[in-house]
Enzyme design. Sequence first.
Site, PDB file in Angstrom:
ATOM      1  CE  LYS A 202      48.511  61.631  51.222  1.00 12.06           C
ATOM      2  NZ  LYS A 202      49.705  60.836  50.980  1.00 12.06           N
TER       3      LYS A 202
HETATM    4  C1  LIG Z   1      51.371  66.694  49.582  1.00 17.23           C
HETATM    5  C2  LIG Z   1      51.541  65.466  48.753  1.00 17.23           C
HETATM    6  N1  LIG Z   1      51.597  65.593  47.410  1.00 17.23           N
HETATM    7  C3  LIG Z   1      51.742  64.526  46.610  1.00 17.23           C
HETATM    8  C4  LIG Z   1      51.850  63.255  47.119  1.00 17.23           C
HETATM    9  C5  LIG Z   1      52.069  62.090  46.184  1.00 17.23           C
HETATM   10  O1  LIG Z   1      51.028  61.180  46.240  1.00 17.23           O
HETATM   11  P1  LIG Z   1      51.286  59.632  45.872  1.00 17.23           P
HETATM   12  O2  LIG Z   1      52.055  59.035  47.017  1.00 17.23           O
HETATM   13  O3  LIG Z   1      49.887  59.068  45.784  1.00 17.23           O
HETATM   14  O4  LIG Z   1      52.005  59.596  44.595  1.00 17.23           O
HETATM   15  C6  LIG Z   1      51.795  63.068  48.487  1.00 17.23           C
HETATM   16  C7  LIG Z   1      51.891  61.708  49.028  1.00 17.23           C
HETATM   17  O5  LIG Z   1      52.335  61.351  50.041  1.00 17.23           O
HETATM   18  C8  LIG Z   1      51.644  64.196  49.335  1.00 17.23           C
HETATM   19  O6  LIG Z   1      51.614  64.064  50.673  1.00 17.23           O
END
Ligand SMILES: Cc1ncc(COP(=O)(O)O)c(C=O)c1O
Length: 403
Positions: A202
């Site tokens: 990210k």
């Molecule tokens: C659209 C979206 N929502 C939620 C998440 C979840 O984030 P995390 O990996 O930090 O838990 C991601 C992560 O890849 C994502 O791309």
Amino acid sequence: MGVVSPIREALAIHGGAPVRKTFLPYGHQSIDEADIQAVVSTLRSDWLTTGPKVAEFEEAFAASVGTAHAVSFSSGTAALHGAAFAAGLQPGDEAITTPMTFVATANCVLYQGATPVLADVSPDTLNLDPGQTAAKITPRTRAILPVDYAGHPAELDSFLDLAERHGLTIMEDACHALGAEYRGRRVGSIAHMTVFSFHPVKHVTTGEGGMVTTNNSQFAETLRRFRNHGINSDARERQKAGGWFYEMTFLGFNYRLTDVACALGIQQLGKLEANLARRREIAARYAASFREFPGVIPPAVRSEVNPAWHLYPIRLDLARLSADRAEIFRALRAENVGVNVHYIPVHQHPYYRERFGFKSGDYPAAESAYERLISLPMFPGMTDEDVNDVVRALQKVATHFGR
Ligand SMILES: Cc1ncc(COP(=O)(O)O)c(C=O)c1O
């Protein structure tokens, strides 16, 4: 960046020399010496967690998106869970979201015992379609979770209108979209709650980490308690007050982000503008090059947005190619270009199919896009040469299979 000349060599997948000698991933973190020093000095401090770096990161983050409150979490998924709790989702409630997302977006609704309801996407942006969403609203609907797919903001004004009319909460999943603008404002300052992720691919990373931003102080207070077991004060406040008393007022979790992670986040946030500028430069270079390639459709950008370009998902025009997505994907990987696919639609995962009876054909726009999507490498640490390699590899493969 150099001029690209037509290539007619054998594809690497057919035994030819690959465009690159080394593998280029689709995303990668950028960590510099200042990041490392910030982490090391926090490791030497008194506070590894629940310390001063947490508030410092949250305040800097809130300022950077232009919102009143930012509440950190141990992951984007935990942050989504917090937002689902603060929105009051509970068994019997429904929340509408998109099939074109990472499963965590829909899963957070299930964590609360509520039901995720999917509505199809707009064919150009692949973001949740407001018309399809409106058609799915019932008396049980309590929230809408639009996702800013690939970093392109969702149609937030339309969703806020629906929210106003039906008394709903808009929980925007902006895990792809830190720094993206919608009608001149940064996402994070627009929806009732906005969720971010700090996973390494990210815009800002803390290893694992997440954030919810909001202008609503009641949501912020609930989110702070939720990530801390449902307890009404934190360890540092108690230590300062010399006291021992705390009360748990609801069932929360330990979803805290550490000071070590927040120290990294503060440093990373300082590089956000440069990161966004480089991603936008790469996107512009890709879009300008790909127009000429057979069967390659660059992602659409609506006039009211400035995307953050977490991903660069092209779509294949399969009528103009003699290969399917799987073969084009393998051919690009063989050229050492680390392509990926975002996403297998939520309703096509076995868990969702079996639990909710979803079937193929339920969400035609998402399904048709999925068959044709390929995410190209997109991260700020890419050199001009890396970008050229991606362009050359795609040209080589598209020209070979073009018809
Ligand atoms: C659209 C979206 N929502 C939620 C998440 C979840 O984030 P995390 O990996 O930090 O838990 C991601 C992560 O890849 C994502 O791309």
